[in-house]
Design a protein around this motif. Structure first.
Motif, short mmCIF file in Angstrom:
data_model
loop_
_atom_site.label_atom_id
_atom_site.label_comp_id
_atom_site.label_asym_id
_atom_site.label_seq_id
_atom_site.Cartn_x
_atom_site.Cartn_y
_atom_site.Cartn_z
N LYS A 263 10.17 6.04 -10.42
CA LYS A 263 9.03 6.18 -9.52
C LYS A 263 9.37 7.13 -8.39
O LYS A 263 10.42 7.02 -7.76
CB LYS A 263 8.63 4.82 -8.93
CG LYS A 263 7.56 4.90 -7.85
CD LYS A 263 7.19 3.53 -7.32
CE LYS A 263 6.21 3.65 -6.16
NZ LYS A 263 5.76 2.32 -5.65
N THR A 264 8.46 8.09 -8.14
CA THR A 264 8.54 8.89 -6.92
C THR A 264 7.27 8.76 -6.10
O THR A 264 7.23 9.19 -4.96
CB THR A 264 8.77 10.39 -7.23
OG1 THR A 264 7.62 10.92 -7.88
CG2 THR A 264 9.99 10.58 -8.12
N GLY A 265 6.21 8.21 -6.70
CA GLY A 265 4.94 8.07 -5.98
C GLY A 265 3.97 7.18 -6.74
O GLY A 265 4.33 6.48 -7.69
N GLY A 266 2.70 7.26 -6.34
CA GLY A 266 1.68 6.38 -6.89
C GLY A 266 1.40 6.59 -8.37
O GLY A 266 0.91 5.68 -9.05
N LEU A 267 1.69 7.78 -8.90
CA LEU A 267 1.52 8.03 -10.33
C LEU A 267 2.23 6.96 -11.15
O LEU A 267 1.68 6.44 -12.12
CB LEU A 267 2.06 9.42 -10.69
CG LEU A 267 2.25 9.73 -12.17
CD1 LEU A 267 0.91 9.74 -12.90
CD2 LEU A 267 2.97 11.06 -12.35
N ALA A 268 3.45 6.64 -10.77
CA ALA A 268 4.24 5.66 -11.52
C ALA A 268 3.57 4.28 -11.52
O ALA A 268 3.57 3.58 -12.54
CB ALA A 268 5.65 5.56 -10.93
N ASP A 269 2.99 3.90 -10.39
CA ASP A 269 2.32 2.60 -10.31
C ASP A 269 1.13 2.55 -11.26
O ASP A 269 0.89 1.54 -11.93
CB ASP A 269 1.86 2.34 -8.87
CG ASP A 269 3.01 2.18 -7.91
OD1 ASP A 269 3.69 1.15 -7.96
OD2 ASP A 269 3.23 3.09 -7.10
N VAL A 270 0.37 3.63 -11.29
CA VAL A 270 -0.83 3.67 -12.14
C VAL A 270 -0.45 3.61 -13.61
O VAL A 270 -0.99 2.82 -14.39
CB VAL A 270 -1.65 4.94 -11.84
CG1 VAL A 270 -2.82 5.06 -12.81
CG2 VAL A 270 -2.16 4.90 -10.40
N VAL A 271 0.52 4.44 -14.01
CA VAL A 271 0.93 4.50 -15.42
C VAL A 271 1.52 3.15 -15.85
O VAL A 271 1.30 2.70 -16.98
CB VAL A 271 1.93 5.64 -15.63
CG1 VAL A 271 2.48 5.64 -17.06
CG2 VAL A 271 1.27 6.98 -15.34
N GLY A 272 2.22 2.50 -14.95
CA GLY A 272 2.81 1.21 -15.28
C GLY A 272 1.80 0.08 -15.35
O GLY A 272 1.97 -0.87 -16.13
N ALA A 273 0.72 0.15 -14.57
CA ALA A 273 -0.24 -0.95 -14.49
C ALA A 273 -1.33 -0.86 -15.56
O ALA A 273 -1.86 -1.90 -15.98
CB ALA A 273 -0.88 -0.97 -13.10
N LEU A 274 -1.69 0.34 -15.98
CA LEU A 274 -2.83 0.51 -16.89
C LEU A 274 -2.70 -0.24 -18.23
O LEU A 274 -3.67 -0.84 -18.69
CB LEU A 274 -3.09 1.98 -17.15
CG LEU A 274 -4.23 2.63 -16.37
CD1 LEU A 274 -4.38 4.10 -16.77
CD2 LEU A 274 -5.55 1.91 -16.58
N PRO A 275 -1.54 -0.20 -18.91
CA PRO A 275 -1.49 -0.86 -20.21
C PRO A 275 -1.87 -2.33 -20.18
O PRO A 275 -2.67 -2.79 -21.01
CB PRO A 275 -0.02 -0.66 -20.64
CG PRO A 275 0.39 0.60 -19.95
CD PRO A 275 -0.30 0.54 -18.62
N ALA A 276 -1.33 -3.08 -19.23
CA ALA A 276 -1.67 -4.50 -19.14
C ALA A 276 -3.13 -4.69 -18.75
O ALA A 276 -3.81 -5.59 -19.24
CB ALA A 276 -0.74 -5.20 -18.15
#
Length: 481
Positions: free
Chosen positions: A15-28
């Motif tokens: 993670k370096t920013g919000g992109l990582a949070d979005v990509v990680g949360a979307l599948p579930a």
């Protein structure tokens, strides 16, 4: 539906920013919508280490300069493809994008072209029983995937999401052959941008649908002020471009069960123990009568922290205090560090510290997001979740998620924070003043904080919007085919 999501980072691996949070949360979030989403990531050392049991599903002897394997495994229920290419991703120093000297890795074009190439291969041929209906590409690092898919003859429909249009993913034109790009696409209506290759423009032009991370940012991107030279391209997308607001992981960010904070709580009046502990931890003044304003952010002009530094005397004059966690532009870091050294009411911690970020957001009274532009922003959503009132610029996703707590809004229980026009220092000072006025009316403050904690910040509505978009594409023919 089966969706392959391809990105350069993903929580909890990198993670370096919000992109990582979005990509990680979307599948579930998409599971309840009947969507199976798997994620493709570069094989950084941390990602490889986290994989555990896995299998090799494809190999290539020479992928942009060296051998590569495509690995697949499940990590905490997430189906994860990892592009294991040590010559591209095995870097012990620096970050996913920058070397230890703070400059872009010189082979970034090849590193992320390889990721895009493998994404297109998966979208075209599938792997085992998984053949995606949709290829969902995130930011410039995956922007060439729709181009490659078209060159391969098409397959899955494509979605390209702009998380931050400020990064164009540029490469010199002489790399075209090396990057396996058909020169027929190197023109103003293709992936050419002022004589260079732009991976961002490639994603915008060649994807069947383009999304960005808030409705307001989608409108802003159509203007020269916010479009960063891509506004004309975006205007040509017409109704194929839409804004879908980000959400946050409500299990990870839950004040009732957060193990990273000293005193979990379920109502604003129960924040006091965490606030007291934070003030003690940071060495702030426990007797200060005003609100504790906090910030967790990259420290850049885009994020507006030069403005916030100029507005802090207004906060301090009203008895408030300030706590900051972040890093970024050296001049801005040094400015805040100097303020912290000169005044006990200002506490500054530099770097990245996830546990401390939770304690700061839970213990603060208000949280500042003074960005000049902000595609969506997640920090203000964390603030809402924890009853820490957002003080934000009226731009992008900040404007879509925070309601000014003026008298009219409070009458109907709708106000959740404080807004000012982006880039307006006087407006920021006035917003700080309004915040301090509300703080002095403790009952009104608690009412607004209660409304903030009730504001929807999760993925349910947004996941439904993505599922609807995927359904539209899966039901029709791909433009890439």
């Amino acid at each position: 539906m089966r969706v392959l999501s391809v990105a350069s980072e993903c929580v909890p691996f990198v993670k370096t920013g919000g992109l990582a949070d979005v990509v990680g949360a979307l599948p579930a979030a998409l599971e309840d919508q009947g969507v199976e989403m798997r994620v493709l990531l570069p094989g950084y050392e941390a990602v490889i280490a986290a994989m555990g049991k896995h299998k090799t599903v494809a190999e290539e002897d020479n992928l942009f300069g060296g051998p590569a394997q495509l690995l697949y495994g499940k990590v905490d229920g997430l189906g994860l493809y990892v592009l294991h290419a040590p010559h591209l991703y095995d870097r012990t120093d620096g970050s996913p994008y920058l070397g230890p000297d703070g400059k872009d890795w010189p082979d970034n074009p090849q590193r992320f072209a390889a990721l895009s190439w493998v994404a297109a291969f998966l979208a075209r041929a599938g792997a085992g029983k998984f053949k995606p209906d949709i290829l969902h590409c995130h930011d410039w690092q995956a922007g060439l995937a729709p181009v490659y898919l078209k060159q391969m003859g098409g397959g899955a429909a494509t979605v390209f999401t702009v998380h931050n249009i400020a990064f164009a993913g540029l490469a010199e034109a002489h790399h075209m052959g090396e990057l396996r790009l058909d020169p027929a696409g190197f023109h103003p209506d293709g992936f050419e941008y002022w004589g260079q290759i732009s991976a961002l423009k490639a994603g915008l032009v060649y994807a069947d649908r383009v999304t960005t991370v808030s409705p307001t940012y989608a409108r802003e991107l159509r203007t020269p002020e916010f479009g960063m030279g891509m506004d004309g391209v975006i205007r040509t997308k017409g109704t194929a471009m839409r804004g879908i607001l980000n959400g946050i992981d409500e299990a990870m960010w839950d004040p009732r069960s957060d193990e990273l904070i000293p005193a979990p709580f379920d109502a604003p009046h129960s924040k006091v123990p965490g606030r007291t502990a934070l003030i003690s931890e940071l060495g702030l003044d426990p007797t200060a009568p005003g609100p504790l304003l906090v910030a967790v952010s990259r420290l850049t002009e885009q994020k507006g922290f030069d403005l916030l530094a100029a507005a802090l005397p207004t906060l301090l004059s009203r008895g408030g205090q300030f706590a900051l966690l972040g890093s970024g532009t050296p001049e801005i870091e040094e400015q805040f560090l100097a303020m912290g050294a000169a005044d006990r009411r200002v506490a500054v911690r530099t770097g990245y510290n996830e546990p401390l970020s939770h304690r700061i957001i839970a213990g603060g009274d208000a949280i500042a997001v003074p960005s000049r532009f902000e595609p969506c922003g997640l920090t203000q959503l964390y603030g809402l979740r924890y009853g820490t009132l957002p003080l934000v610029a009226r731009t992008g996703g900040l404007a879509d998620t925070v309601i000014e707590a003026n008298h009219a809004a409070r009458l109907v229980g709708a106000g959740t924070g404080f807004l000012f026009d982006a880039g307006d220092l006087d407006g920021l000072r006035a917003a700080v003043w309004r915040m301090c006025d509300l703080w002095e009316d403790r009952a009104a403050w608690l009412d607004v904080a209660t409304a903030a904690m009730q504001h929807p910040v999760g993925w349910r509505a947004s996941a439904a919007a993505y599922a609807e978009l995927y359904g539209e594409l899966a039901g029709g023919a791909s433009a890439a085919a």
